[in-house]
Design a protein around this motif. Structure first.
Motif, PDB file in Angstrom:
ATOM      1  N   GLU A  51       3.271   5.784  -2.988  1.00 32.63           N
ATOM      2  CA  GLU A  51       4.441   6.528  -3.465  1.00 32.63           C
ATOM      3  C   GLU A  51       4.468   6.581  -4.993  1.00 32.63           C
ATOM      4  OE1 GLU A  51       7.807   4.629  -1.777  1.00 32.63           O
ATOM      5  OE2 GLU A  51       7.486   5.433   0.247  1.00 32.63           O
ATOM      6  N   ILE A  52       4.096   5.469  -5.641  1.00 27.43           N
ATOM      7  CA  ILE A  52       4.056   5.432  -7.110  1.00 27.43           C
ATOM      8  C   ILE A  52       3.026   6.419  -7.643  1.00 27.43           C
ATOM      9  CG2 ILE A  52       3.448   4.005  -9.099  1.00 27.43           C
ATOM     10  CD1 ILE A  52       4.666   1.625  -7.618  1.00 27.43           C
ATOM     11  N   ASP A  53       1.835   6.450  -7.017  1.00 24.81           N
ATOM     12  CA  ASP A  53       0.792   7.394  -7.441  1.00 24.81           C
ATOM     13  C   ASP A  53       1.264   8.834  -7.281  1.00 24.81           C
ATOM     14  OD1 ASP A  53      -0.908   5.339  -8.059  1.00 24.81           O
ATOM     15  OD2 ASP A  53      -1.943   5.354  -6.126  1.00 24.81           O
ATOM     16  N   GLU A  54       1.965   9.101  -6.191  1.00 33.06           N
ATOM     17  CA  GLU A  54       2.467  10.456  -5.949  1.00 33.06           C
ATOM     18  C   GLU A  54       3.507  10.846  -6.999  1.00 33.06           C
ATOM     19  OE1 GLU A  54       2.337  14.035  -4.026  1.00 33.06           O
ATOM     20  OE2 GLU A  54       1.114  12.249  -3.646  1.00 33.06           O
ATOM     21  N   ALA A  87       5.081  13.641 -11.969  1.00 31.31           N
ATOM     22  CA  ALA A  87       5.558  13.564 -13.356  1.00 31.31           C
ATOM     23  C   ALA A  87       4.589  14.260 -14.310  1.00 31.31           C
ATOM     24  CB  ALA A  87       5.743  12.103 -13.759  1.00 31.31           C
ATOM     25  N   GLU A  88       3.282  14.065 -14.105  1.00 28.89           N
ATOM     26  CA  GLU A  88       2.279  14.714 -14.954  1.00 28.89           C
ATOM     27  C   GLU A  88       2.330  16.228 -14.801  1.00 28.89           C
ATOM     28  OE1 GLU A  88       0.237  13.613 -17.238  1.00 28.89           O
ATOM     29  OE2 GLU A  88       1.059  11.588 -17.050  1.00 28.89           O
ATOM     30  N   GLU A  89       2.522  16.688 -13.570  1.00 30.25           N
ATOM     31  CA  GLU A  89       2.601  18.128 -13.328  1.00 30.25           C
ATOM     32  C   GLU A  89       3.840  18.723 -13.998  1.00 30.25           C
ATOM     33  OE1 GLU A  89       1.553  21.879 -11.869  1.00 30.25           O
ATOM     34  OE2 GLU A  89       0.441  20.003 -12.121  1.00 30.25           O
ATOM     35  N   ASN A  90       4.966  18.012 -13.893  1.00 32.02           N
ATOM     36  CA  ASN A  90       6.191  18.480 -14.547  1.00 32.02           C
ATOM     37  C   ASN A  90       6.039  18.494 -16.062  1.00 32.02           C
ATOM     38  OD1 ASN A  90       7.512  18.826 -12.105  1.00 32.02           O
ATOM     39  ND2 ASN A  90       8.379  16.760 -12.103  1.00 32.02           N
ATOM     40  N   LYS A  91       5.342  17.472 -16.601  1.00 38.50           N
ATOM     41  CA  LYS A  91       5.110  17.421 -18.045  1.00 38.50           C
ATOM     42  C   LYS A  91       4.240  18.597 -18.490  1.00 38.50           C
ATOM     43  CE  LYS A  91       4.067  13.409 -19.796  1.00 38.50           C
ATOM     44  NZ  LYS A  91       3.251  12.219 -20.207  1.00 38.50           N
ATOM     45  N   LYS A 149       0.831  -1.207   0.000  1.00 33.66           N
ATOM     46  CA  LYS A 149       0.000   0.000   0.000  1.00 33.66           C
ATOM     47  C   LYS A 149       0.866   1.258   0.000  1.00 33.66           C
ATOM     48  CE  LYS A 149      -4.066  -1.920   2.334  1.00 33.66           C
ATOM     49  NZ  LYS A 149      -4.921  -1.851   3.549  1.00 33.66           N
ATOM     50  N   LYS A 150       1.900   1.236   0.835  1.00 37.41           N
ATOM     51  CA  LYS A 150       2.796   2.385   0.913  1.00 37.41           C
ATOM     52  C   LYS A 150       3.529   2.597  -0.410  1.00 37.41           C
ATOM     53  CE  LYS A 150       6.496   4.322   3.752  1.00 37.41           C
ATOM     54  NZ  LYS A 150       7.414   4.085   4.894  1.00 37.41           N
ATOM     55  N   LEU A 151       3.958   1.486  -1.024  1.00 37.50           N
ATOM     56  CA  LEU A 151       4.670   1.564  -2.302  1.00 37.50           C
ATOM     57  C   LEU A 151       3.762   2.102  -3.406  1.00 37.50           C
ATOM     58  CD1 LEU A 151       7.251   0.977  -3.884  1.00 37.50           C
ATOM     59  CD2 LEU A 151       6.418  -1.353  -4.260  1.00 37.50           C
ATOM     60  N   PHE A 152       2.517   1.597  -3.463  1.00 41.48           N
ATOM     61  CA  PHE A 152       1.568   2.078  -4.470  1.00 41.48           C
ATOM     62  C   PHE A 152       1.247   3.560  -4.274  1.00 41.48           C
ATOM     63  CE2 PHE A 152      -0.107  -2.480  -4.963  1.00 41.48           C
ATOM     64  CZ  PHE A 152       0.697  -2.687  -6.065  1.00 41.48           C
TER      65      PHE A 152
END
Length: 218
Positions: free
Chosen positions: A75-78, A83-87, A70-73
């Motif tokens: 972090e991946i979502d974050e 990444a989308e915001e930077n794009k 859950k913690k890993l997922f």
């Protein structure tokens, strides 16, 4: 104490330490194996306890793994959101830079064209003087020389894409001409028509460089 008495006491202690399993035969066999130095078998209750401990351990391990996932997922979502915001920011900056580049190029081209037009506009009075000199010249040789110079001047204007504004006989238009005088209509002349061009006008690519000065029929 006799050997027989010792054995009885030992058997009594073993009986106290048994798990209380309903199958006394199995416990007795285990006691005998312990006395003989062999590895005893687990009774039913002990096996059940061991199994329960194993299950609890597995459940704890599964719970820890689940929390880690859950913690890993999360972090991946974050990271995906970041990444989308930077794009999005990169696209915005790229588009802004492209607009700036095009705008700058257009402004540079416009300034360059305006600079050339200003230089050429300085030559218009030269053409005016050549035409006046040609109109008042009586000497044929001088007249031919003036005509040659005037043709060269007109060629320079043509090469620069400059057109002459000569609205003689056309309806007056303030977009290309300035009325410096108005005269009464004669012999059926139409009011508002340009009767004579006093000073030629010039334009380039639809942009007026000098307005023509004209006499209009009132």
């Amino acid at each position: 104490m006799s050997e027989e008495k010792k054995n009885e006491n030992m058997n009594a202690d073993q009986a106290k330490n048994t798990c209380g399993c309903a199958k006394d035969g199995a416990c007795a066999q285990n006691n005998e194996k312990e006395l003989s130095g062999e590895q005893p078998e687990l009774c039913e209750k002990e096996a059940c306890c061991k199994k329960q401990e194993h299950c609890e351990k597995n459940e704890n391990e599964k719970g820890e793994k689940c929390e880690k996932k859950k913690k890993l997922f999360a972090e991946i979502d974050e990271l995906k959101k970041e990444a989308e915001e930077n794009k999005r920011k990169w696209y915005a900056v790229t588009a802004e830079y492209e607009n700036y580049r095009r705008r700058t190029e257009k402004q540079s081209a416009t300034r360059y064209a305006d600079g050339r037009n200003d230089v050429v506009a300085e030559l218009f009075p030269v053409g005016d003087n050549l035409e006046r000199a040609l109109a008042s010249c009586a000497d044929e040789q001088t007249k031919k020389g003036l005509e040659m110079v005037l043709k060269s001047f007109e060629k320079v204007l043509t090469d620069e894409g400059i057109e002459t504004i000569d609205p003689t006989g056309k309806p007056f238009s303030a977009d290309e001409a300035e009325a410096i005088m108005a005269v009464p209509a004669e012999n059926g002349e139409e009011s508002g028509t340009v009767k004579q061009v006093y000073l030629k006008g010039y334009k380039k690519a639809g942009k007026v460089l000098r307005y023509a000065q004209v006499i209009v029929i009132s």
